[in-house]
Design a protein around this motif. Structure first.
Motif, PDB file in Angstrom:
ATOM      1  N   PRO A  63      58.032  25.586  34.999  1.00 33.92           N
ATOM      2  CA  PRO A  63      59.262  26.355  34.743  1.00 33.92           C
ATOM      3  C   PRO A  63      60.511  25.751  35.365  1.00 33.92           C
ATOM      4  O   PRO A  63      61.595  25.850  34.785  1.00 33.92           O
ATOM      5  N   GLU A  64      60.385  25.103  36.524  1.00 38.09           N
ATOM      6  CA  GLU A  64      61.560  24.493  37.145  1.00 38.09           C
ATOM      7  C   GLU A  64      62.080  23.324  36.319  1.00 38.09           C
ATOM      8  O   GLU A  64      63.295  23.187  36.092  1.00 38.09           O
ATOM      9  N   LEU A  65      61.179  22.464  35.874  1.00 41.50           N
ATOM     10  CA  LEU A  65      61.589  21.310  35.083  1.00 41.50           C
ATOM     11  C   LEU A  65      62.070  21.749  33.696  1.00 41.50           C
ATOM     12  O   LEU A  65      63.011  21.167  33.135  1.00 41.50           O
ATOM     13  N   PHE A  66      61.446  22.775  33.143  1.00 46.67           N
ATOM     14  CA  PHE A  66      61.878  23.345  31.869  1.00 46.67           C
ATOM     15  C   PHE A  66      63.324  23.823  31.975  1.00 46.67           C
ATOM     16  O   PHE A  66      64.147  23.557  31.095  1.00 46.67           O
ATOM     17  N   PHE A  67      63.629  24.504  33.069  1.00 44.29           N
ATOM     18  CA  PHE A  67      65.001  24.936  33.355  1.00 44.29           C
ATOM     19  C   PHE A  67      65.945  23.740  33.441  1.00 44.29           C
ATOM     20  O   PHE A  67      67.031  23.728  32.846  1.00 44.29           O
ATOM     21  N   ASN A  78      65.082   7.832  42.330  1.00 47.59           N
ATOM     22  CA  ASN A  78      66.364   7.833  41.613  1.00 47.59           C
ATOM     23  C   ASN A  78      66.417   6.754  40.533  1.00 47.59           C
ATOM     24  O   ASN A  78      67.413   6.043  40.382  1.00 47.59           O
ATOM     25  N   VAL A  79      65.347   6.659  39.774  1.00 48.95           N
ATOM     26  CA  VAL A  79      65.329   5.711  38.658  1.00 48.95           C
ATOM     27  C   VAL A  79      66.389   6.086  37.625  1.00 48.95           C
ATOM     28  O   VAL A  79      67.127   5.221  37.136  1.00 48.95           O
ATOM     29  N   MET A  80      66.498   7.377  37.309  1.00 50.84           N
ATOM     30  CA  MET A  80      67.463   7.790  36.298  1.00 50.84           C
ATOM     31  C   MET A  80      68.902   7.642  36.774  1.00 50.84           C
ATOM     32  O   MET A  80      69.832   7.669  35.961  1.00 50.84           O
ATOM     33  N   GLY A  81      69.094   7.463  38.069  1.00 49.11           N
ATOM     34  CA  GLY A  81      70.419   7.164  38.588  1.00 49.11           C
ATOM     35  C   GLY A  81      70.916   5.788  38.170  1.00 49.11           C
ATOM     36  O   GLY A  81      72.112   5.489  38.286  1.00 49.11           O
ATOM     37  N   LEU A  82      70.007   4.944  37.668  1.00 46.72           N
ATOM     38  CA  LEU A  82      70.398   3.631  37.166  1.00 46.72           C
ATOM     39  C   LEU A  82      71.018   3.723  35.776  1.00 46.72           C
ATOM     40  O   LEU A  82      71.596   2.757  35.284  1.00 46.72           O
ATOM     41  N   ALA A  83      70.869   4.867  35.145  1.00 49.18           N
ATOM     42  CA  ALA A  83      71.480   5.138  33.835  1.00 49.18           C
ATOM     43  C   ALA A  83      72.741   5.957  34.025  1.00 49.18           C
ATOM     44  O   ALA A  83      72.923   6.633  35.037  1.00 49.18           O
ATOM     45  N   GLY A  84      73.603   5.936  33.029  1.00 50.97           N
ATOM     46  CA  GLY A  84      74.849   6.707  33.114  1.00 50.97           C
ATOM     47  C   GLY A  84      74.650   8.162  32.763  1.00 50.97           C
ATOM     48  O   GLY A  84      73.570   8.595  32.389  1.00 50.97           O
ATOM     49  N   GLY A  85      75.729   8.934  32.868  1.00 49.20           N
ATOM     50  CA  GLY A  85      75.686  10.346  32.537  1.00 49.20           C
ATOM     51  C   GLY A  85      76.074  11.209  33.726  1.00 49.20           C
ATOM     52  O   GLY A  85      76.553  10.713  34.751  1.00 49.20           O
ATOM     53  N   TRP A  86      75.865  12.501  33.596  1.00 50.25           N
ATOM     54  CA  TRP A  86      76.135  13.428  34.701  1.00 50.25           C
ATOM     55  C   TRP A  86      74.950  13.388  35.650  1.00 50.25           C
ATOM     56  O   TRP A  86      73.860  13.806  35.311  1.00 50.25           O
ATOM     57  N   LYS A  87      75.156  12.885  36.847  1.00 47.78           N
ATOM     58  CA  LYS A  87      74.068  12.605  37.769  1.00 47.78           C
ATOM     59  C   LYS A  87      74.043  13.595  38.918  1.00 47.78           C
ATOM     60  O   LYS A  87      75.053  13.817  39.588  1.00 47.78           O
ATOM     61  N   PHE A  88      72.885  14.195  39.137  1.00 49.89           N
ATOM     62  CA  PHE A  88      72.711  15.165  40.221  1.00 49.89           C
ATOM     63  C   PHE A  88      72.464  14.429  41.540  1.00 49.89           C
ATOM     64  O   PHE A  88      71.492  13.706  41.671  1.00 49.89           O
ATOM     65  N   ALA A  93      67.795  19.579  43.903  1.00 46.08           N
ATOM     66  CA  ALA A  93      66.467  19.644  44.513  1.00 46.08           C
ATOM     67  C   ALA A  93      65.390  19.245  43.502  1.00 46.08           C
ATOM     68  O   ALA A  93      64.434  18.533  43.840  1.00 46.08           O
ATOM     69  N   LEU A  94      65.536  19.703  42.265  1.00 44.24           N
ATOM     70  CA  LEU A  94      64.594  19.340  41.210  1.00 44.24           C
ATOM     71  C   LEU A  94      64.622  17.845  40.949  1.00 44.24           C
ATOM     72  O   LEU A  94      63.582  17.203  40.764  1.00 44.24           O
ATOM     73  N   LYS A  95      65.805  17.284  40.960  1.00 41.58           N
ATOM     74  CA  LYS A  95      65.939  15.839  40.753  1.00 41.58           C
ATOM     75  C   LYS A  95      65.164  15.060  41.821  1.00 41.58           C
ATOM     76  O   LYS A  95      64.457  14.088  41.511  1.00 41.58           O
ATOM     77  N   LYS A  96      65.241  15.480  43.058  1.00 46.42           N
ATOM     78  CA  LYS A  96      64.515  14.793  44.145  1.00 46.42           C
ATOM     79  C   LYS A  96      63.005  14.903  43.954  1.00 46.42           C
ATOM     80  O   LYS A  96      62.266  13.981  44.277  1.00 46.42           O
ATOM     81  N   ARG A  97      62.557  16.051  43.439  1.00 42.17           N
ATOM     82  CA  ARG A  97      61.117  16.216  43.210  1.00 42.17           C
ATOM     83  C   ARG A  97      60.616  15.339  42.077  1.00 42.17           C
ATOM     84  O   ARG A  97      59.584  14.668  42.191  1.00 42.17           O
ATOM     85  N   GLY A 155      69.847  21.538  29.392  1.00 37.27           N
ATOM     86  CA  GLY A 155      71.251  21.312  29.745  1.00 37.27           C
ATOM     87  C   GLY A 155      71.440  20.261  30.813  1.00 37.27           C
ATOM     88  O   GLY A 155      72.562  19.838  31.064  1.00 37.27           O
ATOM     89  N   GLY A 156      70.332  19.800  31.443  1.00 39.70           N
ATOM     90  CA  GLY A 156      70.432  18.838  32.543  1.00 39.70           C
ATOM     91  C   GLY A 156      70.472  17.395  32.119  1.00 39.70           C
ATOM     92  O   GLY A 156      70.429  16.487  32.949  1.00 39.70           O
ATOM     93  N   GLN A 157      70.542  17.163  30.817  1.00 37.72           N
ATOM     94  CA  GLN A 157      70.704  15.826  30.243  1.00 37.72           C
ATOM     95  C   GLN A 157      69.619  14.857  30.710  1.00 37.72           C
ATOM     96  O   GLN A 157      68.446  15.226  30.737  1.00 37.72           O
ATOM     97  N   ASN A 158      69.980  13.618  31.093  1.00 39.90           N
ATOM     98  CA  ASN A 158      68.954  12.588  31.311  1.00 39.90           C
ATOM     99  C   ASN A 158      68.591  12.395  32.776  1.00 39.90           C
ATOM    100  O   ASN A 158      68.186  11.310  33.183  1.00 39.90           O
ATOM    101  N   ASN A 159      68.684  13.426  33.574  1.00 39.17           N
ATOM    102  CA  ASN A 159      68.414  13.297  35.006  1.00 39.17           C
ATOM    103  C   ASN A 159      66.934  13.239  35.365  1.00 39.17           C
ATOM    104  O   ASN A 159      66.587  12.808  36.464  1.00 39.17           O
ATOM    105  N   PHE A 160      66.068  13.670  34.468  1.00 39.20           N
ATOM    106  CA  PHE A 160      64.669  13.854  34.843  1.00 39.20           C
ATOM    107  C   PHE A 160      63.707  12.949  34.079  1.00 39.20           C
ATOM    108  O   PHE A 160      62.500  13.102  34.175  1.00 39.20           O
ATOM    109  N   GLY A 161      64.226  12.010  33.337  1.00 41.63           N
ATOM    110  CA  GLY A 161      63.393  11.112  32.555  1.00 41.63           C
ATOM    111  C   GLY A 161      63.933  10.977  31.149  1.00 41.63           C
ATOM    112  O   GLY A 161      65.099  11.297  30.878  1.00 41.63           O
TER     113      GLY A 161
END
Length: 493
Positions: free
Chosen positions: A207-211, A483-493, A474-478, A215-221
């Protein structure tokens, strides 16, 4: 050439054996390593190849960057291999679906460009009334596939919009009054995590990752497929109308009356004030209207105030949904540079209309000598209950009790010499209009979340994600501790 191939293989085998074996690597060698790691379902293209050009293409040339290579990934497992290599070599990369984002670097890169083009299946399940949609598609493809089945989904309102970015950013639709945003209608995501693992994410599974994905764009993969709700679809009525600038008062009054009086969830409009410096009129202004009713014929009188005003162009009829969407093109004429921004807005009033009209004319005159092609301010009129169509919390919008409206500011020009001027003007016009709305009594605009698919680069994350931001960080850290997705552009948490 053989030396480069062996160097690439060496990088690949080192990566496979140790997470710290390669800390930095030339990007061209990383491209070779990727080429040797992926299966035959995927392919790497280099500058000079037409498929490379297709891969980096964006509808706005100002959003395009020339990467070292383009990887057309064909399976989720291959996406996983690519992410592992990019993460361990700390190589900048981009992930692109449709290529409609106007912020440079959000889906473009000078590093490795991942194209989702091959994720192109549309698989309908009539029993569950759901459809699995590949993230490399544009909405035109989805509508065309579903039309013979008599069903539809909550998707984009204009042609050429990519499924992935639109959905992961929220997604306002002609069907939003009835069913909410695109994110409200996603039942599951096929996600390739930054560690290469392929998972199905739903409310039940995580449920956390679903949330976060809503709207969280490409921060999680990288999302490779969406499972969406479907709804019955008949023919619809609507299209686009253009009016001369002299009709602005009549169309403004009709828009105010529509917002204040129309409660039918099948009806919606977009009203745009558009400044075109090449127009052979004193005002250099046209008023654009996108008009929609989700049935073959609208109720009598519903749109009469708009239809009674003499128009310079009218393309309104009973038609299929795809035809309606394609009546409003957004694939700009190349080579064109484009910037979006948004205006937080609570409601369209005559005072707000006058404020925006004055701003349109003033900014248009200011930019005319800076290769301005088009300047447009568009009001998107929805019912106040559109944020109630969801029983689960979503990353965006972070606030569902405030009935705010999406509002797009578009600037189109031709010379890169003025890129900075347009970015600064987009920020400045937003600030002036916010201040003006507050002066008109709409003090609540200060609490309106900014739609991430319109927000200009540099917008503070707090403005987009509000009180959700700590949970998203917090979800991003989990999910992505390296921070692999931090190597890509976009809105970064």
């Amino acid at each position: 050439m053989k030396l480069l191939v062996w160097a690439g293989l060496l990088v690949y085998f080192c990566i496979q054996s140790s997470a710290t074996a390669v800390s930095q690597s030339p990007t061209d060698v990383v491209c070779i390593a990727i080429a040797h790691a992926i299966s035959s379902a995927s392919e790497v293209f280099y500058p000079g190849d037409p498929l490379y050009n297709k891969g980096i293409y964006h509808v706005a040339i100002s959003s395009t960057q020339h990467s070292k290579c383009v990887v057309e990934a064909g399976t989720p497992a291959d996406v996983g291999k690519i992410l592992v290599i990019l993460g361990r070599t700390r190589t900048p990369f981009a992930v692109k679906g449709g290529g409609h984002i106007t912020n440079i670097g959000f889906s473009s890169t000078l590093g490795v460009h991942i194209s989702l083009y091959r994720f192109s299946e549309v698989k309908y399940n009539p029993v569950s009334q759901t459809v699995n949609v590949g993230s490399g598609l544009i909405w035109d493809d989805v509508y065309a596939a579903l039309e013979p089945l008599g069903v539809n989904v909550v998707g984009a309102r204009a042609t050429g919009i990519g499924v992935a970015g639109f959905t992961l950013g929220g997604g306002y639709s002609y069907k939003t009054n009835q069913y909410g945003l695109a994110v409200d209608n996603v039942l599951a995501f096929q996600l390739v995590k930054p560690n290469g693992q392929v998972v199905q994410v739903s409310q039940a599974s995580d449920p956390e990752l679903f949330f976060g994905l809503k709207g969280g764009q490409n921060n999680f993969g990288v999302v490779t497929e969406f499972t969406l709700k479907t709804f019955p679809q008949t023919q619809v009525w609507g299209g686009v109308i253009e009016y001369p600038g002299t009709a602005v008062d009549a169309i403004t009054a009709a828009t105010v009356a529509f917002q204040n009086n129309v409660t039918d969830p099948k009806a919606t409009i977009i009203t745009a004030y558009t400044y075109i410096p090449t127009l052979e009129t004193d005002l250099k202004l046209i008023i654009g209207l996108a008009i929609f009713y989700d049935a073959p014929v609208p109720p009598a009188g519903l749109f009469d105030a708009f239809l009674a005003v003499p128009a310079t162009l009218k393309d309104v009829s009973t038609r299929n949904y795809l035809s309606l969407v394609q009546a409003a093109p957004t694939n700009f004429t190349q080579p064109t540079r484009v910037a979006y921004n948004l205006l937080p807005n609570l409601s369209f009033t005559s005072g707000v209309g006058a404020l925006v009209l004055n701003e349109t004319l003033a900014v248009g005159q200011l930019l005319t000598n800076k290769t301005l092609a088009v300047l447009s301010y568009a009001f998107e009129i929805f019912l106040p209950n559109i944020y109630s169509h969801n029983s689960y919390k979503t990353a965006f919008p972070p606030e569902r009790a405030v009935p705010f409206q999406p509002f797009n500011i578009l600037m189109e020009w031709t010379s890169s010499e003025f890129d900075t001027d347009y970015h600064e003007t987009a920020v400045a016009t937003q600030a002036r209009l916010i201040k003006g709305q507050i002066a008109l009594g709409q003090t609540g605009v200060a609490n309106v979340p900014y739609y991430p698919n319109y927000a200009i680069a540099g917008t503070p994350l707090e403005k987009i994600y509000g009180a959700n931001l700590p949970a998203l960080m917090a979800l991003k850290k989990r999910v992505d501790p390296s921070n692999v997705m931090g190597l890509a552009g976009g809105w970064k948490f």
